[in-house]
Design a protein around this motif. Structure first.
Motif, short mmCIF file in Angstrom:
data_model
loop_
_atom_site.label_atom_id
_atom_site.label_comp_id
_atom_site.label_asym_id
_atom_site.label_seq_id
_atom_site.Cartn_x
_atom_site.Cartn_y
_atom_site.Cartn_z
N TYR A 1 -1.83 60.72 -74.37
CA TYR A 1 -1.65 61.73 -73.31
C TYR A 1 -2.55 61.36 -72.13
O TYR A 1 -3.46 60.52 -72.27
CB TYR A 1 -1.92 63.14 -73.83
CG TYR A 1 -3.27 63.37 -74.46
CD1 TYR A 1 -3.49 63.03 -75.79
CD2 TYR A 1 -4.31 63.93 -73.73
CE1 TYR A 1 -4.73 63.26 -76.38
CE2 TYR A 1 -5.55 64.16 -74.32
CZ TYR A 1 -5.76 63.81 -75.64
OH TYR A 1 -6.98 64.03 -76.21
N ASP B 1 8.82 57.22 -72.75
CA ASP B 1 9.49 58.41 -73.26
C ASP B 1 8.42 59.49 -73.44
O ASP B 1 7.23 59.16 -73.58
CB ASP B 1 10.14 58.07 -74.61
CG ASP B 1 11.30 59.00 -74.90
OD1 ASP B 1 11.60 59.84 -74.03
OD2 ASP B 1 11.88 58.89 -75.99
N VAL B 2 8.85 60.73 -73.41
CA VAL B 2 7.89 61.83 -73.46
C VAL B 2 8.10 62.67 -74.70
O VAL B 2 9.24 62.88 -75.13
CB VAL B 2 8.06 62.68 -72.18
CG1 VAL B 2 7.43 64.04 -72.34
CG2 VAL B 2 7.46 61.98 -70.98
N HIS C 1 4.64 59.04 -64.16
CA HIS C 1 5.96 59.62 -63.83
C HIS C 1 6.93 58.54 -63.35
O HIS C 1 8.12 58.61 -63.60
CB HIS C 1 5.80 60.73 -62.79
CG HIS C 1 4.94 61.86 -63.29
ND1 HIS C 1 4.16 62.62 -62.46
CD2 HIS C 1 4.74 62.33 -64.54
CE1 HIS C 1 3.51 63.51 -63.20
NE2 HIS C 1 3.84 63.35 -64.45
N VAL D 1 6.53 66.37 -76.34
CA VAL D 1 5.61 67.49 -76.13
C VAL D 1 5.28 68.11 -77.48
O VAL D 1 6.18 68.42 -78.25
CB VAL D 1 6.21 68.54 -75.17
CG1 VAL D 1 5.21 69.66 -74.89
CG2 VAL D 1 6.62 67.90 -73.85
N ARG E 1 0.75 69.67 -75.35
CA ARG E 1 0.27 68.36 -74.90
C ARG E 1 1.46 67.42 -74.74
O ARG E 1 2.34 67.35 -75.60
CB ARG E 1 -0.72 67.81 -75.93
CG ARG E 1 -1.28 66.48 -75.58
CD ARG E 1 -2.57 66.22 -76.31
NE ARG E 1 -3.68 66.95 -75.73
CZ ARG E 1 -4.86 67.10 -76.34
NH1 ARG E 1 -5.05 66.59 -77.52
NH2 ARG E 1 -5.83 67.75 -75.75
N LYS E 2 1.46 66.71 -73.62
CA LYS E 2 2.57 65.80 -73.33
C LYS E 2 2.14 64.37 -73.66
O LYS E 2 1.22 63.84 -73.04
CB LYS E 2 2.93 65.92 -71.83
CG LYS E 2 4.19 65.24 -71.40
CD LYS E 2 4.49 65.64 -69.95
CE LYS E 2 5.61 64.86 -69.34
NZ LYS E 2 5.82 65.23 -67.94
N GLU F 1 8.10 56.71 -66.37
CA GLU F 1 9.03 57.57 -67.10
C GLU F 1 10.40 57.56 -66.42
O GLU F 1 11.43 57.40 -67.07
CB GLU F 1 8.47 58.99 -67.17
CG GLU F 1 9.27 59.92 -68.06
CD GLU F 1 8.89 61.39 -67.90
OE1 GLU F 1 7.86 61.69 -67.27
OE2 GLU F 1 9.66 62.23 -68.39
N ALA F 2 10.37 57.69 -65.08
CA ALA F 2 11.63 57.70 -64.31
C ALA F 2 12.35 56.36 -64.43
O ALA F 2 13.58 56.31 -64.41
CB ALA F 2 11.34 58.02 -62.85
N GLU G 1 -6.88 61.24 -61.63
CA GLU G 1 -5.66 61.98 -61.93
C GLU G 1 -4.60 61.69 -60.85
O GLU G 1 -3.41 61.59 -61.14
CB GLU G 1 -5.92 63.49 -61.92
CG GLU G 1 -7.11 63.94 -62.72
CD GLU G 1 -8.44 63.74 -62.01
OE1 GLU G 1 -9.39 63.40 -62.71
OE2 GLU G 1 -8.52 63.91 -60.79
N GLY G 2 -5.08 61.53 -59.62
CA GLY G 2 -4.18 61.29 -58.48
C GLY G 2 -3.45 59.97 -58.59
O GLY G 2 -2.38 59.80 -58.00
N TYR H 1 -1.10 60.12 -62.84
CA TYR H 1 0.16 60.85 -63.06
C TYR H 1 1.34 60.29 -62.25
O TYR H 1 2.42 60.13 -62.82
CB TYR H 1 -0.05 62.35 -62.88
CG TYR H 1 -0.85 62.89 -64.04
CD1 TYR H 1 -0.31 62.91 -65.32
CD2 TYR H 1 -2.17 63.28 -63.89
CE1 TYR H 1 -1.05 63.33 -66.41
CE2 TYR H 1 -2.92 63.71 -64.98
CZ TYR H 1 -2.35 63.74 -66.24
OH TYR H 1 -3.08 64.13 -67.32
N PRO H 2 1.15 59.93 -60.96
CA PRO H 2 2.29 59.31 -60.27
C PRO H 2 2.75 58.03 -61.00
O PRO H 2 3.94 57.78 -61.12
CB PRO H 2 1.75 58.99 -58.88
CG PRO H 2 0.65 59.98 -58.66
CD PRO H 2 0.04 60.18 -60.02
N TYR I 1 2.96 60.29 -74.07
CA TYR I 1 3.82 59.23 -73.55
C TYR I 1 3.88 58.11 -74.59
O TYR I 1 2.86 57.78 -75.20
CB TYR I 1 3.26 58.66 -72.25
CG TYR I 1 3.33 59.64 -71.11
CD1 TYR I 1 4.48 59.72 -70.32
CD2 TYR I 1 2.27 60.47 -70.82
CE1 TYR I 1 4.55 60.61 -69.26
CE2 TYR I 1 2.34 61.37 -69.76
CZ TYR I 1 3.48 61.44 -68.99
OH TYR I 1 3.55 62.33 -67.95
#
Lengths: 151, 217
Positions: free
Chosen positions: A65, A102-103, A93, A105, A113-114, A96-97, A85-86, A89-90, A116
């Motif tokens: 995570y 894969d995600v 993501h 939860v 909790r997510k 993932e896109a 964090e900035g 996460y981008p 990856y």
């Protein structure tokens, strides 16, 4: 974090202090600024490799995570690289896109909790990215220090 | 050291005060903030001290910001806008190309068709535009009606205005001039309008996927 450092350093400059005591040693302000700039430069170099770092970590650790990734990187690099964090996460993501992650939860304690994890494509891409990274490091080694090589 | 339910509620309230209720991001960010707070508490800080320190760190990510890709009118937390930009960038250029390329092409090579052919194409365009407009209207209705917000619903809201191109291109102006020559500007409008329709369809699908995924989990 670095903005905070810069603000701190600027404050010191405004006070026209020429040196600062750090862990018992008197450091000149220019030394502190140079150290700060060096670290900023390193961070910029790492930034281009963030996706590869994440993919490699997930290859080794199956699923992770966000917070765990930042702490693992900090631990492995002995604090040299701090993923904010900035930036994290981008990058997650985007991966993932692109279908590389894969995600999942899961409920952990009293919160969600997510996690990856690598997809099949993600595993292939990790191998490619690591190969590219090895090539890049070799090339850089030849460029900056032609006398010595990794081989 | 795990936070209590009341302390977690405090963190949740903080996110709510920042209007951060995007289901594809909220749980993850909440978990990260809680982990951060727990880490500070393990170093001997009280919950209040730890949370105050973490809030300083996260404040910049929740700062209201806008992007060139969506326009000044559409602002949100930096973390949401950054994710939205990454998802939307490709479609922005597709949208620009859909408008500019036909205009440039038809300015360089003007094309003239017979009046009969122009009328048939106009009829076809009108017939095709109606369902597209109804579909976009349905998406607008669904997005307004649904309570769950996702990064994709944010992107969708920024795109609805683009529908105006389709209305202008087909119902206000005409793709063909009086003499049967193809009008570059209105053709550009029609192409951009249909591209907006496609963009809305794509992000609505993504939005539904995220809503379903988080409902199941």
């Amino acid at each position: 974090m670095y903005q905070e450092h810069t603000k701190l350093l600027d404050t010191i400059s405004i006070k026209k202090s020429k040196s600062l005591e750090v862990t018992g040693k008197q450091l000149h302000i220019s030394t502190i600024k140079r150290l700060h700039i060096n670290k900023m430069g390193n961070q910029k170099l790492y930034k281009g490799s963030l996706q590869t770092i994440i993919l490699k970590l997930l290859e080794t650790n199956d699923k992770m995570y966000g917070y765990e990734i930042t702490q693992k990187v900090k631990e492995l690099t002995k604090g040299e690289l701090k993923i904010t964090e900035g930036a994290l996460y981008p990058a997650l993501h985007k991966l993932e896109a692109d279908g590389l992650l894969d995600v999942e939860v899961a409920k952990v304690g009293n919160r969600l909790r997510k996690y990856y994890k690598l997809t099949e494509n993600g595993t292939k891409e990790t191998a490619n990215k690591l190969e590219e990274m090895q090539e890049f490091l070799k090339t850089m080694q030849h460029l900056v220090n032609p006398k010595f090589s990794l081989e | 050291m795990e936070l209590t339910t009341k302390q977690i509620q405090n963190v949740q309230d903080y996110l709510t005060s920042k209007n951060f209720d995007f289901i594809d991001l909220k749980d993850e960010i909440l978990d990260h903030i809680i982990s951060d707070v727990e880490s500070f508490m393990q170093k001997g800080n009280t919950f209040e001290e730890a949370f105050a320190r973490v809030k300083i760190r996260w404040e910049k990510h929740f700062r209201e910001t806008s992007s060139f890709f969506f326009g000044m009118l559409y602002s949100n937390s930096k973390i949401v806008v950054n994710k939205a930009v990454k998802q939307f960038k490709y479609f922005y250029f597709l949208y620009l190309a859909a408008y500019i390329l036909p205009v440039v092409f038809l300015k360089v090579i003007p094309i003239q068709v017979s009046k009969g052919f122009a009328n048939s194409i106009n009829g076809l365009l009108s017939g095709f535009t109606f369902p597209v407009l109804i579909y976009i209207g349905f998406i607008i209705f669904k997005i307004i009606q649904l309570k769950q917000k996702t990064t994709y619903s944010f992107i969708l809201k920024t795109q609805f205005f683009g529908t105006i191109f389709l209305i202008l291109g087909v119902f206000v102006g005409s793709v063909f001039k009086e003499n049967g020559e193809i009008n570059p500007v209105f053709t550009g409008f029609v192409c951009a309008g249909f591209t907006v329709g496609y963009i809305c369809h794509h992000f609505f699908k993504k939005h539904k996927e995220v809503v379903t995924k988080y409902q199941i989990s």
